[in-house]
Design an enzyme around this catalytic site. Structure first.
Site, PDB file in Angstrom:
ATOM      1  N   LYS A   1      61.130  61.168  10.577  1.00 41.22           N
ATOM      2  CA  LYS A   1      60.137  61.634  11.539  1.00 41.22           C
ATOM      3  C   LYS A   1      58.808  61.920  10.832  1.00 41.22           C
ATOM      4  O   LYS A   1      58.780  62.172   9.617  1.00 41.22           O
ATOM      5  CB  LYS A   1      60.618  62.935  12.204  1.00 41.22           C
ATOM      6  CG  LYS A   1      61.791  62.794  13.140  1.00 41.22           C
ATOM      7  CD  LYS A   1      62.177  64.161  13.704  1.00 41.22           C
ATOM      8  CE  LYS A   1      63.356  64.045  14.650  1.00 41.22           C
ATOM      9  NZ  LYS A   1      62.986  63.390  15.918  1.00 41.22           N
TER      10      LYS A   1
ATOM     11  N   ARG B   1      73.174  61.085  20.101  1.00 43.76           N
ATOM     12  CA  ARG B   1      74.141  60.359  20.924  1.00 43.76           C
ATOM     13  C   ARG B   1      75.329  59.876  20.106  1.00 43.76           C
ATOM     14  O   ARG B   1      76.404  59.639  20.645  1.00 43.76           O
ATOM     15  CB  ARG B   1      73.436  59.192  21.622  1.00 43.76           C
ATOM     16  CG  ARG B   1      72.875  58.131  20.704  1.00 43.76           C
ATOM     17  CD  ARG B   1      71.764  57.321  21.364  1.00 43.76           C
ATOM     18  NE  ARG B   1      70.563  58.113  21.524  1.00 43.76           N
ATOM     19  CZ  ARG B   1      69.435  57.651  22.085  1.00 43.76           C
ATOM     20  NH1 ARG B   1      69.392  56.418  22.555  1.00 43.76           N
ATOM     21  NH2 ARG B   1      68.379  58.420  22.185  1.00 43.76           N
TER      22      ARG B   1
END
Length: 496
Positions: free
Chosen positions: A280, A354
């Site tokens: 990130k 996920r």
């Protein structure tokens, strides 16, 4: 703070402060009118001078009002009477508590529950007042060397209701509200803790501590080696990049009959998310300690339910891991095999939530659940879609989706349903595996839900994306404790 309910004549009560509402156009509420009558027009005289116009959020503290037995009277502006709803009620209730906490009044009587609030009955009016009060007093100062001090904090709040016949309902509302806000405070504490303290092992230890605190609670923890051995390759592909081993934490609240199917809640517990190899940007990365907001809300729910002692079985499952870049971390392009046997091409290691959730969703099949709801700070895309007001909901069952929406209205913890139509699944196609972990930029929240839905064929399931609601940025940076009120309401409704 202690809370009580009482009926009677508020204007005759001896108290440190009496709280009454005033609507716009200087209209006195019924309790304010009673104070005005006993003081021979004192309140109306002040209002007519323009010191209090009733605009929403206005407050005016009066001392030594003639004819009363209270030390102070707090006039509270409630805005337009026809627009006074639960949201405004909670906001003004929280503001009142903060103000009183600075006045020196150690106890107060609150008549705001006597007001008409659109769509709200006595239970919700009392409950929302207590929730707003407790949440307004929340502070996260565990890591500060100097703590805030209130000279004479408010210690007792009495909520006035219309009839003695409603006292039992009011007391139930107080008990529920205190349990829910206890859960919210735990959720906020966990999410506010930095990643160097709150890691998967910290959460596992907390689960064991909760099991010692509540006799109705059992805890089972699977460590990373056990997850690897059982074939949870998607989960381990995330946790293997960190020196902190991943944990699958299972908390079983046994309040119902032994044979009753449990409600299962699964929380994403990425205790810090660097993005992994798909790193990130550095700006704002400190807020990735909040990426375990779903897990924190499951802990909060379990505490709330345990405090309420609800007659129902609830299971809280937390998929806890760090997402770190290292020589052992997963790479974009890797293919992993999930606990279900399905293979996943990892296109981006920052779509890691996920991956831990899909194996947790497969694991909970063992409980033969009544329903399964997962909660996750899953996608930034949900903020683009819904902002910071509502959490996104996706489900494979219309009745369950409707149940969640109804509970959100009751708890004043908003959600909005998004579709997971077959057409969106096309974005998850892979040339080398069963599917990818990323559907691209279009409909990013929806394709994340579609991914999870592939692992939920054996039960009724819903996914709640709380990336826009679990915390605030900026000057007020910190966890909100959402969606603990919503989750608690779902359980309360089921336990009736």
């Amino acid at each position: 703070m202690e809370f009580f309910v009482k009926s009677g004549n508020p204007e005759k009560q001896k108290t440190g402060c009496l709280i009454v509402g005033v609507f716009e156009s200087r209209k006195l509420s019924a309790p304010a009118q009673q104070i005005d009558d006993i003081s021979e027009g004192y309140i109306n005289a002040i209002v007519k001078r323009g010191d209090m116009e009733g605009k929403f959020g206005q407050t005016l503290l009066l001392h030594n009002v003639p004819g009363t037995s209270c030390d102070r009277v707090l006039l509270v502006g409630c805005g337009k009477e026809r627009e006074f709803d639960a949201i405004k009620y909670k906001k003004i209730s929280g503001k009142v508590i903060k103000l009183l906490n600075e006045t020196g009044a150690t106890e107060a009587i609150n008549t705001l529950p006597l007001l008409n609030i659109k769509g709200q009955e006595l239970y919700s009016k009392v409950r929302f007042a207590v929730e707003a009060a407790n949440n307004s007093l929340y502070l996260f100062e565990q890591l500060k060397s100097e703590k805030s001090e209130t000279r004479r904090p408010l210690r007792k709040m009495t909520l006035f209701i219309e009839s003695r016949a409603d006292l039992a309902e009011g007391e139930k509302a107080i008990n529920h509200a205190c349990a829910i806000t206890a859960g919210q405070s735990l959720t906020r504490d966990l999410a506010n803790l930095p990643g160097n303290i709150c890691n998967p092992t910290y959460l596992a230890n907390l689960a064991e501590d909760l099991a010692k605190e509540y006799s109705s609670l059992n805890t089972n923890i699977l460590d990373e080696s056990e997850l690897k051995e059982m074939g949870a390759g998607a989960f381990v592909s995330v946790s293997q990049g960190s020196d902190q081993p991943g944990k699958l934490i299972c908390m079983e609240y046994n309040g119902g009959d032994k044979g009753d199917k449990p409600l299962v809640f699964v929380g994403k517990g990425i205790t810090f998310d660097t993005g992994g190899i798909s790193l990130k940007p550095g700006a704002g990365m400190d807020e990735m300690k909040f990426d375990m907001g779903g897990a924190a809300s499951v802990f909060g729910l379990i505490k709330s339910v345990s405090e309420m002692g609800l007659p129902i079985n609830v299971v809280g499952v937390v998929a806890a891991a760090e997402n770190m870049p290292s020589g052992g971390a997963s790479r974009p392009g890797d293919v992993v095999t999930s606990l279900s046997g399905k293979t996943i091409e990892i296109l981006n290691t920052d779509a890691e939530g996920r991956l831990v959730l899909c194996d947790a969703l497969t694991y909970v099949e063992k409980y033969d659940p009544e329903i399964v709801i997962d909660i996750a700070t899953l996608t930034g895309a949900v903020i683009i879609a819904l902002g910071h007001e509502a959490s996104g909901v996706m489900s494979n069952n219309n009745a369950l989706a409707n149940e969640i929406e109804n509970a959100s209205d009751m708890a004043n913890d908003r959600v909005w349903r998004l579709p997971i139509w077959d057409e969106y699944h096309e974005q998850l196609k892979s040339n080398v595996a069963d599917f990818t972990n990323l559907g691209g930029r279009p409909a990013g929240t929806i394709t994340a839900g579609c991914f999870l839905s592939k692992f939920t064929k054996k039960y009724r399931w819903a996914h709640i994306d709380i990336a826009g609601t679990a915390w605030k940025s900026g000057a007020d940076k910190g966890a909100t404790g959402r969606p603990v009120p919503l989750l608690s309401q779902i359980v309360i409704n089921r336990a009736k």
